[in-house]
Design a protein around this motif. Structure first.
Motif, PDB file in Angstrom:
ATOM      1  N   MET A 124      40.452 -36.761  19.399  1.00 27.93           N
ATOM      2  CA  MET A 124      40.340 -36.063  18.110  1.00 27.93           C
ATOM      3  C   MET A 124      38.889 -35.868  17.712  1.00 27.93           C
ATOM      4  SD  MET A 124      41.809 -34.514  15.699  1.00 27.93           S
ATOM      5  CE  MET A 124      43.497 -34.872  15.221  1.00 27.93           C
ATOM      6  N   ASP A 125      38.119 -36.962  17.677  1.00 25.93           N
ATOM      7  CA  ASP A 125      36.710 -36.784  17.308  1.00 25.93           C
ATOM      8  C   ASP A 125      35.892 -38.047  17.510  1.00 25.93           C
ATOM      9  OD1 ASP A 125      34.447 -35.358  16.172  1.00 25.93           O
ATOM     10  OD2 ASP A 125      34.648 -36.768  14.515  1.00 25.93           O
ATOM     11  N   ALA A 126      34.740 -37.871  18.156  1.00 32.03           N
ATOM     12  CA  ALA A 126      33.756 -38.957  18.249  1.00 32.03           C
ATOM     13  C   ALA A 126      32.470 -38.590  17.518  1.00 32.03           C
ATOM     14  CB  ALA A 126      33.444 -39.254  19.717  1.00 32.03           C
ATOM     15  N   LEU A 127      32.377 -37.343  17.062  1.00 32.73           N
ATOM     16  CA  LEU A 127      31.128 -36.897  16.420  1.00 32.73           C
ATOM     17  C   LEU A 127      30.890 -37.630  15.099  1.00 32.73           C
ATOM     18  CD1 LEU A 127      31.596 -33.035  16.917  1.00 32.73           C
ATOM     19  CD2 LEU A 127      29.898 -34.449  18.082  1.00 32.73           C
ATOM     20  N   ASP A 128      31.939 -37.694  14.288  1.00 32.74           N
ATOM     21  CA  ASP A 128      31.795 -38.173  12.905  1.00 32.74           C
ATOM     22  C   ASP A 128      32.523 -39.487  12.634  1.00 32.74           C
ATOM     23  OD1 ASP A 128      30.449 -35.829  12.365  1.00 32.74           O
ATOM     24  OD2 ASP A 128      32.197 -34.790  11.541  1.00 32.74           O
ATOM     25  N   SER A 132      26.132 -35.639  15.269  1.00 30.60           N
ATOM     26  CA  SER A 132      26.473 -34.954  14.024  1.00 30.60           C
ATOM     27  C   SER A 132      25.556 -35.478  12.939  1.00 30.60           C
ATOM     28  CB  SER A 132      27.928 -35.255  13.677  1.00 30.60           C
ATOM     29  OG  SER A 132      28.209 -34.968  12.325  1.00 30.60           O
ATOM     30  N   HIS A 133      25.258 -34.621  11.967  1.00 29.54           N
ATOM     31  CA  HIS A 133      24.447 -35.102  10.831  1.00 29.54           C
ATOM     32  C   HIS A 133      25.241 -36.088   9.973  1.00 29.54           C
ATOM     33  CE1 HIS A 133      26.652 -31.761   8.955  1.00 29.54           C
ATOM     34  NE2 HIS A 133      26.433 -32.382   7.814  1.00 29.54           N
ATOM     35  N   ILE A 145      28.102 -43.449  14.277  1.00 23.51           N
ATOM     36  CA  ILE A 145      27.764 -44.255  15.456  1.00 23.51           C
ATOM     37  C   ILE A 145      26.245 -44.281  15.613  1.00 23.51           C
ATOM     38  CG2 ILE A 145      27.912 -44.382  17.981  1.00 23.51           C
ATOM     39  CD1 ILE A 145      30.655 -43.094  17.824  1.00 23.51           C
ATOM     40  N   GLY A 146      25.688 -45.477  15.720  1.00 22.20           N
ATOM     41  CA  GLY A 146      24.241 -45.620  15.885  1.00 22.20           C
ATOM     42  C   GLY A 146      23.783 -45.203  17.272  1.00 22.20           C
ATOM     43  N   LYS A 147      22.521 -44.810  17.372  1.00 23.24           N
ATOM     44  CA  LYS A 147      22.022 -44.284  18.648  1.00 23.24           C
ATOM     45  C   LYS A 147      21.973 -45.324  19.756  1.00 23.24           C
ATOM     46  CE  LYS A 147      19.637 -40.284  16.910  1.00 23.24           C
ATOM     47  NZ  LYS A 147      18.435 -39.484  16.799  1.00 23.24           N
ATOM     48  N   ASN A 148      22.025 -46.602  19.401  1.00 27.69           N
ATOM     49  CA  ASN A 148      21.983 -47.639  20.438  1.00 27.69           C
ATOM     50  C   ASN A 148      23.374 -48.123  20.845  1.00 27.69           C
ATOM     51  OD1 ASN A 148      19.153 -47.678  20.632  1.00 27.69           O
ATOM     52  ND2 ASN A 148      19.035 -48.933  18.768  1.00 27.69           N
ATOM     53  N   SER A 205      18.801 -30.423  13.276  1.00 28.94           N
ATOM     54  CA  SER A 205      19.947 -30.527  12.350  1.00 28.94           C
ATOM     55  C   SER A 205      20.760 -31.794  12.597  1.00 28.94           C
ATOM     56  CB  SER A 205      20.862 -29.310  12.511  1.00 28.94           C
ATOM     57  OG  SER A 205      21.517 -29.351  13.776  1.00 28.94           O
ATOM     58  N   GLY A 206      20.655 -32.346  13.784  1.00 32.23           N
ATOM     59  CA  GLY A 206      21.476 -33.503  14.145  1.00 32.23           C
ATOM     60  C   GLY A 206      22.851 -33.123  14.650  1.00 32.23           C
ATOM     61  N   ASP A 207      23.135 -31.807  14.722  1.00 33.24           N
ATOM     62  CA  ASP A 207      24.453 -31.338  15.155  1.00 33.24           C
ATOM     63  C   ASP A 207      24.403 -30.765  16.581  1.00 33.24           C
ATOM     64  OD1 ASP A 207      25.911 -31.932  12.818  1.00 33.24           O
ATOM     65  OD2 ASP A 207      25.079 -30.158  11.832  1.00 33.24           O
TER      66      ASP A 207
END
Ligand SMILES: [Zn+2]
Length: 319
Positions: A89-93, A130-131, A135-138, A179-181
């Motif tokens: 379904m979604d991992a972006l947000d 996503s903006h 989920i943190g970058k690490n 944009s982070g997107d």
């Protein structure tokens, strides 16, 4: 006549249905592979399952199980499954724990699949691009590495051969750092890989390309101001450059997903490549049909003479 005007006048279009604005490997299943066999004339088929968007919610696991049953019931000449991206379904947000729950649902449903599966990455399979990311970058779930390691044999793009045909799986998603997107893009490293893969394949072998984000789509034009183009998320923004690379090779079919519509675009002058957007297993994210277009998947039959046929199948899900 310019190439572009030639494109618009001579394009043939078939559109089965869809919803405006729905933009949004070889992995063997754990169960034993079914006995598959080509037909007497050497042709084979594969199933194209795109935009599955599985989640523990909305009875989606039940829906995907029904879809897998329908795929398992296809004739013996069906060789494999090719997914088209947006497997979950979604991992972006979403938060990492929920993303893992979604992947667990996907794994559970796919255990019943009796064919090998090759997976294409979609935007919703990427953690935190996503903006609004949670989920943190690490985190291990961030970015594409989770997909690459578990579903892509260590990469998000690759190729394989089957029955005299060459299959190229592209990664059509890039990150806009400002944009982070995400947006639709084939990056330079992948383009270089594509050039060498095509050179190895040669100009005679029939080729099928799988991408999540489309190269072309007219759905937005048919349902709104025809002068409106898709936004950066809707199409591969450098698709024209990628098509140039593909152009002198024997690319018969480009399969995509992303818009949840069934759309077929054929450009009679462009190396006879057909562009098919393959509807959606989840329909409108497990909430019903998309403008009459049922939840379904594609069945592509590849013949030894380099021709193919495509059929979109409703697997009978009722939301
Ligand atoms: Zn998508």
């Amino acid at each position: 006549m310019s190439t572009r005007s030639s494109f618009s006048r001579r394009s043939l279009l078939g559109l089965a249905g869809g919803l405006f604005g729905l933009s949004q490997t070889r992995l063997l299943s754990n169960s034993p592979a079914a006995q598959t066999a080509p037909t007497g004339d050497g042709s084979f088929s594969f199933a194209h399952l795109t935009d599955i968007h599985v989640t523990p919610k909305l009875r989606a696991p039940e829906g995907l199980r029904l879809c897998v049953q329908a795929v398992n019931a296809l004739p013996q000449s069906t060789a494999f499954v090719l997914t088209g991206g947006d497997l979950i379904m979604d991992a972006l947000d979403e938060e990492a724990s929920y993303v893992r729950d979604q992947w667990a649902c996907f794994d559970e449903a796919m255990k019943a699949l009796r064919l090998p599966a090759h997976h294409t990455i979609g935007n919703h399979d990427i953690g935190g691009w996503s903006h609004k990311a949670l989920i943190g970058k690490n985190a291990p779930e961030y970015g594409k590495s989770y997909f690459a390691e578990k579903y892509g044999k260590g990469s998000t793009y690759r190729s394989f051969d089957h029955g005299g045909w060459h299959f190229i799986i592209l990664d059509s998603v890039a990150l806009d750092e400002s944009s982070g997107d995400y947006y639709g893009w084939i990056d330079d490293a992948q383009l270089e890989w594509l050039k060498s893969d095509l050179a190895r394949t040669g100009k005679q072998t029939p080729i099928i390309v799988s991408t999540h984000i489309p190269f072309v789509s007219v759905w937005g034009q048919l349902n709104a101001d025809p002068r409106r183009g898709e936004g950066p998320k809707g199409l591969i923004n450098n698709g024209h450059l990628v098509r140039k690379v593909l152009g002198s090779f024997n690319v018969k079919l480009v399969l995509c997903g992303h818009g949840h519509v069934s759309e077929r675009i054929e450009l009679s002058h462009y190396n006879k490549t057909t562009f098919i957007q393959g509807g959606a297993v989840c329909g409108m994210w497990w909430k019903g049909k998309v403008a009459g277009n049922p939840e379904g998947f594609g069945v592509v039959t590849c013949r030894q003479d380099g021709t193919f046929s495509y059929e979109y199948r409703d697997y009978g899900w009722v939301a």
